[in-house]
Design an enzyme around this catalytic site. Structure first.
Site, PDB file in Angstrom:
ATOM      1  N   HIS A 253     -17.838  -8.356  47.666  1.00  0.00           N
ATOM      2  CA  HIS A 253     -16.993  -8.262  46.315  1.00  0.00           C
ATOM      3  C   HIS A 253     -15.794  -9.599  46.582  1.00  0.00           C
ATOM      4  O   HIS A 253     -15.564 -10.243  45.633  1.00  0.00           O
ATOM      5  CB  HIS A 253     -15.989  -6.850  46.232  1.00  0.00           C
ATOM      6  CG  HIS A 253     -14.833  -7.057  45.460  1.00  0.00           C
ATOM      7  ND1 HIS A 253     -14.851  -6.632  44.032  1.00  0.00           N
ATOM      8  CD2 HIS A 253     -13.633  -7.448  45.701  1.00  0.00           C
ATOM      9  CE1 HIS A 253     -13.808  -6.895  43.540  1.00  0.00           C
ATOM     10  NE2 HIS A 253     -12.908  -7.119  44.551  1.00  0.00           N
ATOM     11  N   GLU A 254     -15.241  -9.442  47.627  1.00  0.00           N
ATOM     12  CA  GLU A 254     -14.364 -10.728  48.163  1.00  0.00           C
ATOM     13  C   GLU A 254     -14.900 -11.879  47.903  1.00  0.00           C
ATOM     14  O   GLU A 254     -14.252 -12.955  47.334  1.00  0.00           O
ATOM     15  CB  GLU A 254     -13.734 -10.348  49.672  1.00  0.00           C
ATOM     16  CG  GLU A 254     -12.920  -9.146  49.873  1.00  0.00           C
ATOM     17  CD  GLU A 254     -11.739  -9.032  48.693  1.00  0.00           C
ATOM     18  OE1 GLU A 254     -11.238 -10.086  48.134  1.00  0.00           O
ATOM     19  OE2 GLU A 254     -11.431  -7.731  48.148  1.00  0.00           O
ATOM     20  N   ASP A 337     -17.283  -7.403  41.542  1.00  0.00           N
ATOM     21  CA  ASP A 337     -18.068  -6.208  41.781  1.00  0.00           C
ATOM     22  C   ASP A 337     -19.298  -6.653  41.513  1.00  0.00           C
ATOM     23  O   ASP A 337     -20.276  -6.308  42.232  1.00  0.00           O
ATOM     24  CB  ASP A 337     -17.574  -5.054  40.734  1.00  0.00           C
ATOM     25  CG  ASP A 337     -16.043  -4.437  41.180  1.00  0.00           C
ATOM     26  OD1 ASP A 337     -15.427  -4.627  42.244  1.00  0.00           O
ATOM     27  OD2 ASP A 337     -15.670  -3.494  40.432  1.00  0.00           O
TER      28      ASP A 337
END
Ligand SMILES: [Zn+2]
Length: 410
Positions: A253-254, A337
């Site tokens: 996600h990051e 996401d």
């Protein structure tokens, strides 16, 4: 053995996760988060009240008078006014800050600091503000004097410049004041993270772990910095409280934030909204000064004593824009996401993380509630997205029923 993929029911798989947060834990999470809706309103009103008091009792005018006694240079007068304004406004709203930031967090078990440690961090924050706010205010009032009609546009540019300098320097000079950042230990987990990063040409020679467990138990990770200082950091709670698939899901996600240039997206959104807010302030403030200026001791908009008036206009605008900023940030989060699911290939890890984050973010809001108040997708939305991804991309997907008590694991 395995059921055919056709029989994997996304809704049932989602429900299996959502059902693990029930009863008092779910009620507490809902109460904490729903209470936060009102805090947005009350926080704005408390700030406006502080500004109004500064005008009503001519304190802003007194701050300017002190500046004028010290110097006849206008930037000095403005700087002194801004410094005293920041200090006194902070003191006026202090009871509110202590309630929302300390007692309320304690009440919900979301803060592990003693009052002294928490207060020390607040003082550091104030110190940083007292350094930066006067510089910004000096620049804005110089623009108001030179361009009385169009200053709001130039001021937006100045704010953008401050934001960028802050983002470049923040991870190097500010963040280490509050937490210790260390390189993530080499090992199989780091190797797996680096392998995912390599797939997308994301530089991962530095991955930082910070000791946020001294503040609270929440899991967290972020992309911070800009240009030469950009990096991914994860907190020790994520590393120690969760499993490897969960950590990989979060890192995916990051990396999405990084790869999709969300820093620029977020900066762009905020600057557009700031520009509109400053424009409104530039048109409304002179009207308020024409009506009440004499009573408040404010001469005109170029007088730094008008600072609380600009602050009232601006904070009312930002309050009205809350659903817009929430939604624009939430869209970026949702894209991260989707990227993360693809990158990490750990839909069940991602679903578990979404459940953990629902310990303090309402898990199943109504659709409108999510649009208005959520700056991240809700737990239900995230788990469903993960299960949809799983149905499409995993061979012979199975419904996973998470083991009892995984949410409480320390
Ligand atoms: Zn994110």
């Amino acid at each position: 053995m395995a059921a055919a993929s056709g029989s994997f029911d996304v809704e049932a798989a989602t429900r299996a996760y959502l059902d693990t947060l029930q009863g008092p834990a779910r009620a507490q999470s809902d109460a904490y988060f729903e209470g936060g809706y009102w805090l947005i309103l009350w926080g704005t009103l408390v700030g406006i009240l502080a500004d109004w008091l500064l005008l009503r009792f001519r304190l802003a005018a007194k701050f300017r008078d002190i500046g004028e006694r010290l110097s006849n240079r206008r930037w000095v007068v403005t700087g002194v006014t801004a410094l005293l304004y920041t200090l006194v406004a902070t003191i006026i709203v202090l009871p509110w800050t202590i309630y929302t930031g300390f007692f309320r967090e304690k009440q919900y078990g979301l803060l592990d600091q003693a009052f002294g440690a928490w207060g020390g961090e607040q003082l550091m924050n104030l110190g940083i503000e007292l350094l930066i706010a006067p510089l910004l205010v000096i620049a804005i009032y110089a623009l108001i004097r030179r361009a009385p009609r169009s200053w709001w546009l130039w001021a937006t540019g100045v704010i953008g410049a401050f934001m960028m300098v802050g983002m470049v320097l923040g991870p190097v000079f500010i963040a280490p004041l509050f937490n210790d950042y260390t390189e993530m230990q080499p090992g199989p987990l780091r190797d797996r993270i680096e392998a995912v990063a390599a797939k997308y040409d994301i530089p991962a020679e530095h991955i930082y772990v910070f000791d946020q467990s001294k503040q609270h138990k929440r899991i967290s990770a972020n992309v911070s910095g800009l240009g030469p200082t950009i990096r991914i950091s994860l907190n020790d709670n994520l590393l120690e409280r969760t499993s490897e698939p969960e950590i990989l899901a979060v890192m995916g996600h990051e990396m999405g934030h990084y790869k999709l240039n969300h820093v620029w997206w977020i900066v762009g959104i905020y600057l557009a909204i700031f520009a509109a807010g400053l424009f409104i302030a530039s048109r409304v403030a002179p009207m308020l000064i024409a009506r009440h200026g004499e009573r408040w001791g404010v001469r005109d908009i170029a007088d730094p004593a008008s600072l609380p008036i600009l602050a009232i206009c601006f904070s009312a605008w930002m309050f009205l824009m809350t659903p817009a900023t929430n939604s624009l940030v939430r869209i970026a989060e949702s894209k991260a996401d989707a990227f993360g699911l693809e990158a990490a290939q750990e839909p069940d890890g991602f679903a578990k993380v979404a459940m953990r984050l629902s310990e303090y973010r309402k898990i199943e809001p109504g659709p409108l509630e999510e649009v208005l108040f959520f700056d991240h997708p809700s737990g239900a939305t995230r788990v469903r997205m993960a299960m949809e991804w799983k149905a499409k991309h995993v061979k012979d997907p199975q419904v996973v029923v998470p083991e009892e008590g995984y949410l409480d694991s320390e």
